[in-house]
Motif scaffolding. Structure first.
Motif, PDB file in Angstrom:
ATOM      1  N   GLN A 103       1.051  -1.286   0.132  1.00  0.00           N
ATOM      2  CA  GLN A 103      -0.212  -0.098  -0.442  1.00  0.00           C
ATOM      3  C   GLN A 103       1.351   1.439   0.072  1.00  0.00           C
ATOM      4  O   GLN A 103       0.521   2.144  -0.867  1.00  0.00           O
ATOM      5  CB  GLN A 103      -0.953   0.131   0.956  1.00  0.00           C
ATOM      6  N   ASN A 112       1.791   1.463  -3.356  1.00  0.00           N
ATOM      7  CA  ASN A 112       0.917   1.883  -4.460  1.00  0.00           C
ATOM      8  C   ASN A 112       1.009   3.708  -4.355  1.00  0.00           C
ATOM      9  O   ASN A 112       0.481   4.295  -5.508  1.00  0.00           O
ATOM     10  CB  ASN A 112      -0.431   1.311  -3.454  1.00  0.00           C
ATOM     11  N   ARG A 139       0.883   6.121  -7.460  1.00  0.00           N
ATOM     12  CA  ARG A 139       0.300   6.749  -8.027  1.00  0.00           C
ATOM     13  C   ARG A 139       0.408   8.645  -7.913  1.00  0.00           C
ATOM     14  O   ARG A 139      -0.168   9.759  -8.102  1.00  0.00           O
ATOM     15  CB  ARG A 139      -1.352   7.244  -6.774  1.00  0.00           C
TER      16      ARG A 139
END
Length: 487
Positions: free
Chosen positions: A434, A437, A441
């Motif tokens: 996470q 990620n 992004r």
């Protein structure tokens, strides 16, 4: 409620705060051409005596300071703390005639004063207390909650020649002042001090409390000396006991995730607080007061009590004497103030001094006395009944267990073959993915901004190339309509 029925809610170490009030010169001092020997330095919290003696305190109030400034700066927060269950003490110390009774508002003239600026600390504190009670009741009504229940009681006593006299006892014989008192000081299992035999009168408003203050002020021992026309011949202690029963909301996670239930749990807690207002009799020298006979005996008793108080302050404030015996039992005054000095109370000492040079030595001794008091450390804790304390602990334990159960259900925590608890590797890996990620992004967002900038630049270049293709050798467009269309 006695201290044995209370438990520690929150403990903190708090120093005794000290405020200095310099009274204005009176008419006699002006007639005698006395010079002012006190001044304030550039720092607002430092007072200079003479040319070479300077003392730093928490607050310093010069001669023109009004009563409301002293209250708002020093005492207001102590009343607010009473609503959270914290004990407080305000006591005035200084030589005779330095304005202690006027500052505290325990004199009959101070209570009846119609001039707002001259109202003392006690009437202002009582008004603030009952306004705070009404405000909390109003807020509870607006929020649709049960209103908190308050019970306030008052005690007013004086310590005259080492005897405790009840100023609210209407049946007491005025001629019994010189007799032995039956009021006794006791200490409960929790270290709290209380007096047996003193009248406790319930009060429900500012008017009720001021009536108690007026009736007690009329019974106080006062007399005239060469240094003060109306000199207090006793130490006066006005005490308010505040008991509060209120709602406590505990917002925790629901016990069952599958059910949509309100996680707010409503419980009740009981808080108690004790507020002492102490108007000490002024220290005096018999040579200056001209006291003889009964007045001289009173002055000796006053000085003995203040000496015992000074010994307690020295024992508590001197770092070299930490852990040694504290002589609380040398005087009934120090026994009554045992909670306030080194105990469970937020304490403020207001030292009243004279600015005149003929009182130089008394003023110097008062400043030294107050300077030692600043080193005293009190262990302050909120007074909460055992039931409320246990309920609070159980609520915290339930919240912790509920969170732990959710961790097991979600797979965040596991138990290995040896029975040892550990964090699931999948949960750790998921957290790492996470985080990665989130970084990707952010990078994608930056690349999209770059692409948008390149698209805008490409459009500008295409339009310039199209415009150049329709221009002639002389730089003029052969067809004006085509040029306008391209633009």
């Amino acid at each position: 409620m006695s201290m044995s029925d209370t438990e520690e809610k929150k403990e903190d170490e708090s120093s005794v705060r000290v405020a200095i009030r310099i009274r204005p010169q009176n008419a006699r001092e002006k007639i005698d051409m006395c010079q002012v020997c006190t001044s304030l330095t550039d720092e607002a919290r430092q007072v200079r005596l003479g040319q070479d003696k300077a003392f730093t305190f928490d607050h310093v109030f010069d001669m023109p300071t009004q009563q409301d400034s002293i209250y708002n700066s020093c005492v207001r927060q102590l009343i607010d703390g009473c609503f959270e269950g914290y004990n407080a003490t305000v006591f005035a110390y200084g030589q005779t005639g330095s304005g202690k009774t006027y500052t505290m508002g325990t004199g009959f003239d101070s209570v009846l004063s119609a001039v707002t600026d001259e109202i003392g600390i006690i009437p202002r504190a009582v008004d603030h207390l009952f306004l705070g009670i009404e405000e909390r009741r109003r807020q509870a009504f607006e929020n649709g909650e049960p209103a908190p229940d308050f019970k306030v009681t008052a005690q007013f006593m004086e310590l005259y020649n080492e005897e405790i006299l009840d100023l609210l006892d209407t049946t007491r014989d005025p001629d019994s002042r010189g007799r032995k008192s039956h009021n006794r000081i006791h200490e409960d299992a929790g270290g709290g001090i209380y007096v047996v035999g003193v009248t406790t009168r319930p009060v429900a408003s500012l008017e009720d409390t001021l009536q108690c203050l007026k009736s007690g002020a009329l019974s106080r021992a006062t007399a005239s000396t060469n240094m003060n026309v109306q000199s207090s011949r006793s130490h006066a202690i006005f005490t308010l006991h505040i008991r509060q029963h209120r709602v406590v909301k505990d917002e925790g996670p629901p016990l069952d995730e599958g059910k949509d239930t309100d996680s707010t749990q409503t419980e009740f807690e009981t808080l108690t607080a004790k507020f002492h207002f102490v108007d000490l009799a002024g220290s005096e020298r018999l040579k200056r007061t001209g006291a003889t006979g009964e007045r001289a005996k009173e002055g000796i008793s006053i000085n003995c009590g203040l000496l015992a108080l000074g010994n307690v302050i020295s024992a508590l404030g001197d770092k070299m004497k930490r852990g040694s015996h504290v002589p609380y039992r040398d005087s009934k005054l120090t026994r009554l103030l045992q909670d306030s000095l080194g105990g469970n109370s937020r304490t403020l000492m207001i030292a009243c001094i004279s600015p005149s040079d003929r009182d130089f030595m008394e003023t110097l001794n008062t400043l030294k006395y107050a300077n030692r008091a600043r080193n005293i450390k009190n262990k302050v804790m909120a007074n909460q009944d055992k039931t409320s304390r246990q309920l609070a602990m159980l609520r915290q334990e339930i919240a912790a267990l509920t969170q732990e159960l959710q961790d097991y259900k979600s797979g965040r925590r596991t138990v290995d073959a040896d029975g040892l608890e550990c964090v699931n590797d999948l949960v750790t890996e998921n957290a790492m993915l996470q985080a990665e990620n989130d970084k990707l992004r952010q990078r994608l967002k930056a690349l999209q901004e770059t692409v948008e900038g390149l698209k805008a630049r490409n459009s500008n270049l295409l339009s310039e190339a199209a415009l150049a293709s329709v221009l002639g050798a002389d730089g003029q467009a052969s067809n004006e309509d085509v040029s306008n269309l391209i633009k």
